[in-house]
Design an enzyme around this catalytic site. Structure first.
Site, PDB file in Angstrom:
ATOM      1  CD  GLU A   7      -2.894   1.161   0.016  1.00  9.86           C
ATOM      2  OE1 GLU A   7      -2.715   2.309  -0.706  1.00  9.86           O
ATOM      3  OE2 GLU A   7      -3.581   0.310  -0.149  1.00  9.86           O
ATOM      4  CD  GLU A  10       2.732   8.464   1.025  1.00 12.39           C
ATOM      5  OE1 GLU A  10       3.910   8.483   0.750  1.00 12.39           O
ATOM      6  OE2 GLU A  10       1.805   8.922   0.703  1.00 12.39           O
ATOM      7  CB  SER A  64       6.278   7.421   5.058  1.00 14.84           C
ATOM      8  OG  SER A  64       5.432   6.708   3.972  1.00 14.84           O
ATOM      9  CB  CYS A  78       3.195   3.749   3.072  1.00 23.24           C
ATOM     10  SG  CYS A  78       5.052   3.564   3.174  1.00 23.24           S
ATOM     11  CB  SER A 250      11.848   7.274   1.788  1.00 21.88           C
ATOM     12  OG  SER A 250      10.469   6.377   1.732  1.00 21.88           O
ATOM     13  CG  HIS A 263       7.443   8.666   1.129  1.00 19.31           C
ATOM     14  ND1 HIS A 263       8.559   8.295   1.957  1.00 19.31           N
ATOM     15  CD2 HIS A 263       7.113   9.756   1.669  1.00 19.31           C
ATOM     16  CE1 HIS A 263       9.169   8.993   2.908  1.00 19.31           C
ATOM     17  NE2 HIS A 263       7.905  10.137   2.801  1.00 19.31           N
ATOM     18  CD  GLU A 267       6.873  -2.669  -5.287  1.00 11.27           C
ATOM     19  OE1 GLU A 267       7.177  -3.416  -4.205  1.00 11.27           O
ATOM     20  OE2 GLU A 267       6.568  -1.400  -5.204  1.00 11.27           O
TER      21      GLU A 267
END
Length: 359
Positions: A7, A10, A64, A78, A250, A263, A267
């Site tokens: 995920e 944030e 983060s 995050c 980051s 950040h 993928e």
């Protein structure tokens, strides 16, 4: 790690405190590192790199960032972190230093993998209830809002702000940022929070490390900062960067009393990048647009949202949204929605969403 992927979106928490500081105006910066580590352990993240200057301390986290000013703390995490569980211990530690909470702001986009989020982040309603259960009664002015995106539901903006009618911060750096401070603040400065998905594949690949790379996270992060052009977003900033293995990035930037942070989750299928900045470097709407153009050039997102926190007068008089929309259109991003919401004793939030013109 979520059910289907990491995920990237944030959760962001900003806490403002008031109180007397007899020790060289360090305020909350007097919190010892062990106490901060315990708070982060509760959230389920750790510090991987850190830097400080005369104004504030900046920590790159495993998920983060964390910024500690004399009278303000900003923490952004995050993944499946439990960010809101930091509220109670942070208030506790601040109270021990003689500070009391005078303002709270929580914001986030819409999670890519909402089903993977643990308590208290399984829904915005649950988050708001949890926040309010941890706030002192002096924060009487409270409002929660979901600012929708017509074209891209994944970029709806969730925002909760609570403040006291006595909210006033003597910290110079905090006054400059004018984030959730009182409308008595006459500045027209902005906090910009940018969320980007569907990153350009070529650009996203630059945030993967080479197989067998033996470099440290700091060294690999420095290479990514230079190779991607991130260093050019604000050349004046001192950058603390970190590259994760096998991918991800980051960075925190420090420009005197102003911070910026980026950040990246690169993928394929759930690529995401965020950019946030605040400070007097953005003196007018043209400067804001210049910065956003540089960010777009680094990531080339297919979908993007921009949330700007500022005082109400600056939104109405500067036509900021129009300048941003016109500035990003040459990069193939068309403004699909624009909404604004007022918050008691705090100002206003402007929220815009963009998608590629080909959509």
């Amino acid at each position: 790690m979520g059910i289907s992927g990491f995920e990237g979106f944030e959760k962001r928490l900003e806490l403002h405190f008031s109180g007397d500081d007899p020790v060289n105006d360090l305020g909350l910066r007097l919190l010892d590192f062990q106490s901060l580590e315990k708070v982060l352990h509760t959230v389920q993240c750790t510090v991987v790199s850190a830097v400080g200057n005369r104004y504030f301390d900046a920590y790159v986290l495993s998920e983060s960032s964390l910024f500690v000013y004399p009278s303000k703390i900003i923490i952004k995490t995050c993944g499946t972190t439990q960010l809101l569980k930091s509220i109670h211990p942070l208030i506790h530690h601040a109270n021990l230093l003689g500070f009391y909470l005078s303002g709270c702001k929580y914001s986030r986009g819409s999670f890519i993998f909402p089903q993977a989020q643990p308590f208290p982040h399984s829904s915005f309603k649950e988050e708001v209830l949890y926040i309010e259960s941890n706030l002192p009664t002096n924060l009487a002015y409270r409002k929660a809002s979901i600012m929708p995106s017509i074209s891209s539901p994944s970029h709806a903006w969730h925002i909760f702000i609570a403040t006291s009618h006595h909210h006033h911060n003597s910290d110079h750096s905090c006054s400059l940022q004018a984030l959730t401070s009182s409308l008595k603040c006459s500045s027209s400065l902005y906090t910009i929070e940018v969320c980007m998905t569907e990153l350009n594949r070529v650009m996203a690949r630059k945030f993967f490390r080479l197989p067998g790379d033996q470099k440290s996270g700091d060294a690999a992060g420095r290479e990514m900062t230079e190779a991607t052009g991130i260093w050019d977003i604000n050349p004046n900033a001192l950058i603390c960067d970190f590259a994760f293995d096998p991918c991800g990035y980051s960075m925190n930037g420090m420009d005197n009393d102003k911070y910026s942070t980026i950040h990246v989750t690169p993928e394929e299928g759930y690529s995401y990048a965020s950019f946030e900045c605040v400070g007097s470097i953005y003196e007018d709407r043209d400067d804001i647009v210049k910065v956003l153009k540089k960010v777009v050039q680094v990531f080339r997102p297919g979908t993007m949202s921009v949330a700007i926190s500022c005082n109400k007068s600056s939104i109405y008089h500067d036509d900021v949204w129009t300048s941003i929309a016109n500035g990003l259109e040459p990069f193939g991003l068309k403004c699909r929605s624009c909404t604004m919401d007022d918050f008691p004793a705090s100002g206003a939030i402007l929220f815009q969403t963009f998608t590629s013109r080909r959509k």
